[in-house]
Design a protein around this motif. Structure first.
Motif, PDB file in Angstrom:
ATOM      1  N   ASP A   6     -23.665  -3.784  -0.261  1.00  0.00           N
ATOM      2  CA  ASP A   6     -24.052  -3.187  -1.595  1.00  0.00           C
ATOM      3  C   ASP A   6     -25.524  -3.394  -1.723  1.00  0.00           C
ATOM      4  OD1 ASP A   6     -23.718  -2.476  -4.099  1.00  0.00           O
ATOM      5  OD2 ASP A   6     -23.888  -4.400  -5.019  1.00  0.00           O
ATOM      6  N   TYR A  65     -17.481  -1.888 -11.791  1.00  0.00           N
ATOM      7  CA  TYR A  65     -17.377  -1.976 -10.266  1.00  0.00           C
ATOM      8  C   TYR A  65     -16.503  -3.052  -9.630  1.00  0.00           C
ATOM      9  CZ  TYR A  65     -20.929   1.810  -8.932  1.00  0.00           C
ATOM     10  OH  TYR A  65     -21.633   2.898  -8.445  1.00  0.00           O
ATOM     11  N   GLU A  95     -17.845   6.808   6.528  1.00  0.00           N
ATOM     12  CA  GLU A  95     -17.410   6.884   5.522  1.00  0.00           C
ATOM     13  C   GLU A  95     -18.323   7.203   4.399  1.00  0.00           C
ATOM     14  OE1 GLU A  95     -13.152   4.484   5.538  1.00  0.00           O
ATOM     15  OE2 GLU A  95     -14.836   3.678   5.055  1.00  0.00           O
ATOM     16  N   GLU A 112       0.935  -1.128   0.122  1.00  0.00           N
ATOM     17  CA  GLU A 112      -0.086   0.011  -0.113  1.00  0.00           C
ATOM     18  C   GLU A 112       1.031   1.103  -0.023  1.00  0.00           C
ATOM     19  OE1 GLU A 112      -3.197   0.412  -0.277  1.00  0.00           O
ATOM     20  OE2 GLU A 112      -3.564  -1.652  -0.688  1.00  0.00           O
ATOM     21  N   SER A 139     -16.155   0.027   2.873  1.00  0.00           N
ATOM     22  CA  SER A 139     -16.403   1.253   3.710  1.00  0.00           C
ATOM     23  C   SER A 139     -17.413   1.212   4.655  1.00  0.00           C
ATOM     24  CB  SER A 139     -17.112   2.237   2.707  1.00  0.00           C
ATOM     25  OG  SER A 139     -16.004   2.508   1.465  1.00  0.00           O
ATOM     26  N   VAL A 160     -18.992   3.768  -3.504  1.00  0.00           N
ATOM     27  CA  VAL A 160     -17.824   3.644  -2.200  1.00  0.00           C
ATOM     28  C   VAL A 160     -17.033   2.412  -2.552  1.00  0.00           C
ATOM     29  CG1 VAL A 160     -19.186   5.141  -0.848  1.00  0.00           C
ATOM     30  CG2 VAL A 160     -19.477   2.692  -0.664  1.00  0.00           C
ATOM     31  N   LYS A 161     -15.983   2.704  -1.921  1.00  0.00           N
ATOM     32  CA  LYS A 161     -15.063   1.439  -1.661  1.00  0.00           C
ATOM     33  C   LYS A 161     -15.765   0.218  -1.315  1.00  0.00           C
ATOM     34  CE  LYS A 161     -11.287   2.244  -4.146  1.00  0.00           C
ATOM     35  NZ  LYS A 161     -10.695   1.176  -5.411  1.00  0.00           N
ATOM     36  N   ASN A 162     -15.642  -0.846  -1.545  1.00  0.00           N
ATOM     37  CA  ASN A 162     -15.979  -2.237  -0.840  1.00  0.00           C
ATOM     38  C   ASN A 162     -15.435  -2.083   0.604  1.00  0.00           C
ATOM     39  OD1 ASN A 162     -17.337  -4.725  -0.343  1.00  0.00           O
ATOM     40  ND2 ASN A 162     -15.971  -5.750  -1.769  1.00  0.00           N
ATOM     41  N   THR A 220     -19.071  10.648   2.278  1.00  0.00           N
ATOM     42  CA  THR A 220     -19.544  10.782   0.751  1.00  0.00           C
ATOM     43  C   THR A 220     -20.634  11.661   0.462  1.00  0.00           C
ATOM     44  OG1 THR A 220     -18.265   8.453   0.479  1.00  0.00           O
ATOM     45  CG2 THR A 220     -19.821   9.251  -1.072  1.00  0.00           C
ATOM     46  N   LEU A 270     -13.050  -1.991 -10.028  1.00  0.00           N
ATOM     47  CA  LEU A 270     -12.498  -0.858  -9.016  1.00  0.00           C
ATOM     48  C   LEU A 270     -12.954  -1.061  -7.588  1.00  0.00           C
ATOM     49  CD1 LEU A 270     -13.886   2.089 -11.441  1.00  0.00           C
ATOM     50  CD2 LEU A 270     -11.483   1.456 -10.921  1.00  0.00           C
ATOM     51  N   ASP A 271     -13.529  -2.305  -7.668  1.00  0.00           N
ATOM     52  CA  ASP A 271     -13.765  -2.592  -5.984  1.00  0.00           C
ATOM     53  C   ASP A 271     -14.710  -1.610  -5.220  1.00  0.00           C
ATOM     54  OD1 ASP A 271     -13.576  -4.653  -3.851  1.00  0.00           O
ATOM     55  OD2 ASP A 271     -12.072  -3.459  -2.867  1.00  0.00           O
ATOM     56  N   LEU A 272     -15.603  -1.256  -6.216  1.00  0.00           N
ATOM     57  CA  LEU A 272     -16.884  -0.599  -5.620  1.00  0.00           C
ATOM     58  C   LEU A 272     -18.081  -1.214  -5.361  1.00  0.00           C
ATOM     59  CD1 LEU A 272     -16.381   2.388  -8.073  1.00  0.00           C
ATOM     60  CD2 LEU A 272     -15.455   2.488  -5.849  1.00  0.00           C
TER      61      LEU A 272
END
Length: 226
Positions: free
Chosen positions: A216, A137, A166, A51, A162, A158-160, A170, A140-142
């Protein structure tokens, strides 16, 4: 006393410079490693980075580090025509998707309530547009959560993984700053019982704190105070 302070300041300065030099050296080594991969035609999305390393590389906007989605227009051709292209994209760490733009245009001529039946009759479970969005999606891991107002229903990506806090941020920073709790209705539950009053009466709405992990399709109402 002055000599002692001067010596301590000098020692601190040397230590800081050494730390900065090590940081720059590590960055240079990382960039050299990335360049070697590119020169050997290895996309950076196939290279394992920490990271911290990804944070260093991020400002350079390296194209081969970004997710890759290739959409092919079949235009009535069979899937076999796409095999070679699909294998090439896969070798480069990407996702490949074939759609028929002519079929998609034909689908648009149908009333929305009849499209599902038409898709099923043609052997499809969802439209090409939906498949493209789902693939994007996934790469992008959304995920998306929903908010419902009197005049608007809106999906927020949002990011998976979250949290509710958070998700609140948003929507607006004030919601995160004054976060109290999140009222959550799972989408599948709302689809079977699309009545907030009924869900509230049966106690089916969940109340969660800021660490709740968004799922989701969750329908959120953020309770906050600022």
């Amino acid at each position: 006393m002055y000599r002692h302070r001067h010596s301590a300041r000098k020692t601190w300065g040397i230590a800081r410079l050494q730390k900065e030099s090590k940081g720059k050296l590590a960055e240079a080594q990382l960039l050299r490693r990335a360049m070697n991969s590119i020169e050997n035609e290895i996309p950076l999305r196939l290279v394992e980075f920490t990271e911290q390393e990804l944070d260093i590389l991020s400002p350079f906007s390296l194209a081969s580090l970004k997710p890759l989605l290739v959409v092919s227009n079949r235009a009535g051709k069979g899937v076999s025509d796409e095999t070679a292209a699909g294998e090439l994209v896969t070798r480069h760490g990407g996702a490949f998707l074939g759609i028929d733009s002519g079929f998609e245009l034909e689908l648009c001529d149908f009333p929305e309530e009849e499209r599902g039946e038409f898709l099923e009759s043609m052997g499809f479970t969802e439209s090409g547009k939906t498949r493209v969005l789902s693939a994007a999606y996934s790469l992008l891991d959304l995920i998306s959560f929903l908010t419902m107002g009197k005049d608007e229903v809106r999906a927020w990506p949002v990011k998976n993984g979250s949290t509710a806090l958070e998700a609140a941020g948003t929507i607006h920073s004030d919601l995160a700053r004054g976060f109290i709790r999140a009222q959550v209705i799972p989408f599948d539950l709302f689809r079977t019982t699309p009545d907030e009053a009924e869900l509230r009466k049966t106690g089916s709405m969940g109340l969660h704190g800021k660490e709740y992990v968004i799922q989701d399709g969750d329908i959120l109402e953020i309770k906050f105070s600022v």
